[in-house]
Each structure stands twice: as C-alpha cells, then as structure tokens.
Design a protein around this motif. Structure first.
Motif: not given
Length: 300
Positions: A118-143
């Motif tokens: 999986h991949s993660t990004v922090v934006k300059s406004d402090g928000a976090v984006l993520a994508w890729g595998r999420n079978s253990e919830g590692q993207l943090g989007d509640g799914t």
C-alpha cells in the motif's frame, strides 16, 4: 561495501531486493531486482549497479515498498512505479508500471511512504491519502476494500509525517501524538490489543513524539527528549527492551551502559530494583519482574 557510481546522495530507501538513492540534483537512481519494474527505468531487467530511473527532475523524497516505489516532486506531485497487483501505483489499474507515472488527483503532497502493498501520502494541509491493499484496514478509510486510486484516511488531526509498514500505517500528528491503523497481528498498532483497525486511533501513552517508523510487525517512535519507544512483535528482540516479549503498548528502548533517568524513561539496562516500582506498568520490561517481583504495579 560501498555502492559505486553514486555521489552527492541525499537520501536512500531499501525495498524488498531493490534499492533507491536520491541525488542532490533531484534524480533517482536504482538497482537490484526488477521483475515488476520496481527500478523505474522502463525495463524489467535486474541491475547489479545503480542506473538512473526515469523519474522527472526535481524529486525531493523517495520511498521503496515491497515491490513498488514512490517519489515526491518539488511541485507537490507524487510519482509511482513497479508492482501494481494490489493497486499500489494509484493509477486506477492493477497493471505493473516499469516507468514512473504521476498519481492522478494529488496536489500539494508533502511526504510519501510505501508499505508492503500500500502507498501513503501526507499533504501540505496535513491530510492523509492512501491506496493499494486494504485487507487489514491499512488505508484507514473505515473499510477493507482495496483501492486503485487515493482515498482519504478518516478521523486524523493534522499529520506531519507518516510511515507505511507491512500491512499497517502510523502517523505523527502536529501535536506530537501518534496514530495507527491496519494490521495488528503482532500488536504493532500499540493500542493494547491484537485487533486490526480500519480507522486511525491515537496512542495515549506516547506524546511529544518527533518521528515514526513502521516495520513489518513492529513500530518505532522518537521523542523530543531523545528517547525511542517501540511496540509490536518482538520475537527477535526488535523492540530493544532487553527481552523477546511482544508489546501491545509502547515501551521505551533501553540504552545499555548509557546514562539515563526514570524521569526521562531513558534507563540503564541493569536498573536498581529499588526504583522499579516507579516505572509505569505499561512500559516496564519483563526482566524487571525478576529484579523486583513484589512491585504491585508491574505486570508482564
């Protein structure tokens, strides 16, 4: 051995059987295994020595995952390449990419971290984006749904740094707190349990933190007093607490033969048993049980 053919390197990152180096001029160099295109030079042939990846100019940060890589450009764009079976490239497909491609929809990126798949990004406004595998919830989007394009992690304060581990993620907030989510089989989330989390949760025990790093099944954080805290799987002593006991909550990394005090949680490895009772039970190493077995507030 010294890696030949490189100079003026400002950052390095090691993936699974491949390596990346960032040169001061903003170019990226890579070497090692490349069967999925993780070297980013447009081919799938392994390299025994560094060669320039086909990234654009102006790269400011790099991160190597298991078989993919991320690069942050000075203009706030994010570039990805390599294995894409789980959607780790973020281009809406699951096709491997031997040539770096810009991750659509991301602007103002400030930090990147590539995990196992999986991949993660922090934006300059402090928000976090993520994508890729999420079978253990590692993207943090509640799914638990895998994502081939970036989604926002939920419920986080302003984030300044991020670390993507094996299948978990750890974020450092601007207030010095640490948040974690994803796989928790080794107790790497540090929340006192071994249950996976699909949304970020804070670790109450750790404050004033300045850096975080995520391994496959354990996690580290550095504090502003110079101490290091660790939690998660400890089968091989990777927590540095003088034991091989895994930890579901943060414990301080001991500094053998070094000066330290209870007040700063920077202890001698051989601590005077008379002071053991003053150590928080959530952070006490197991070996202190032998030193002071009558202390009521100490638990393994």
């Amino acid at each position: 051995v010294q890696v030949t053919g490189l100079s003026d390197v400002v950052a390095v990152s090691a993936g699974s059987e491949f390596s990346l180096a960032l040169v001061r001029d903003g170019t990226v160099w890579s070497w090692g295994l490349k069967h999925l295109g993780q070297l980013g030079d447009g081919t799938t042939a392994d390299r025994l020595s560094p060669a320039r990846a086909s990234t654009p100019t102006g790269i400011t940060a790099i991160s190597a995952g298991s078989d993919h890589a991320l690069a942050l450009r000075g203009d706030g764009s994010v570039w990805a390449w390599g294995g894409n079976e789980e959607g780790t490239i973020g281009d809406g497909t699951t096709s491997d990419r031997p040539t770096p491609t810009a991750v659509a929809g991301i602007t103002g990126a400030a930090a990147v971290s590539a995990g196992n798949h999986h991949s993660t990004v922090v934006k300059s406004d402090g928000a976090v984006l993520a994508w890729g595998r999420n079978s253990e919830g590692q993207l943090g989007d509640g799914t638990l749904a895998g994502r081939t394009r970036p989604v926002g992690a939920r419920g986080l304060p302003r984030v300044t740094a991020i670390a993507a581990g094996g299948d978990h993620t750890v974020a450092l907030a601007s207030d010095g707190t640490v948040w974690s989510w994803g796989a928790n089989w080794g107790m790497q989330l540090g929340d006192g349990s071994s249950e996976d989390r699909s949304t970020p949760g804070p670790l109450a025990e750790v404050t004033r933190m300045t850096a975080v790093s995520a391994g496959y099944g354990h996690t580290l954080a550095a504090r502003d007093d110079g101490t290091v805290w660790a939690w998660g799987n400890n089968d091989d002593g990777q927590l540095g607490d003088g034991t091989t006991a895994s930890r579901s909550r943060p414990t301080v990394v001991l500094r053998e033969e070094g000066a330290g005090t209870i007040a700063t949680n920077d202890w001698f490895l051989h601590l005077d048993p008379a002071t053991a009772a003053s150590i928080p039970s959530s952070a006490v190493p197991v070996f202190l049980l032998v030193a002071n077995p009558t202390a009521n507030d100490i638990t393994a």
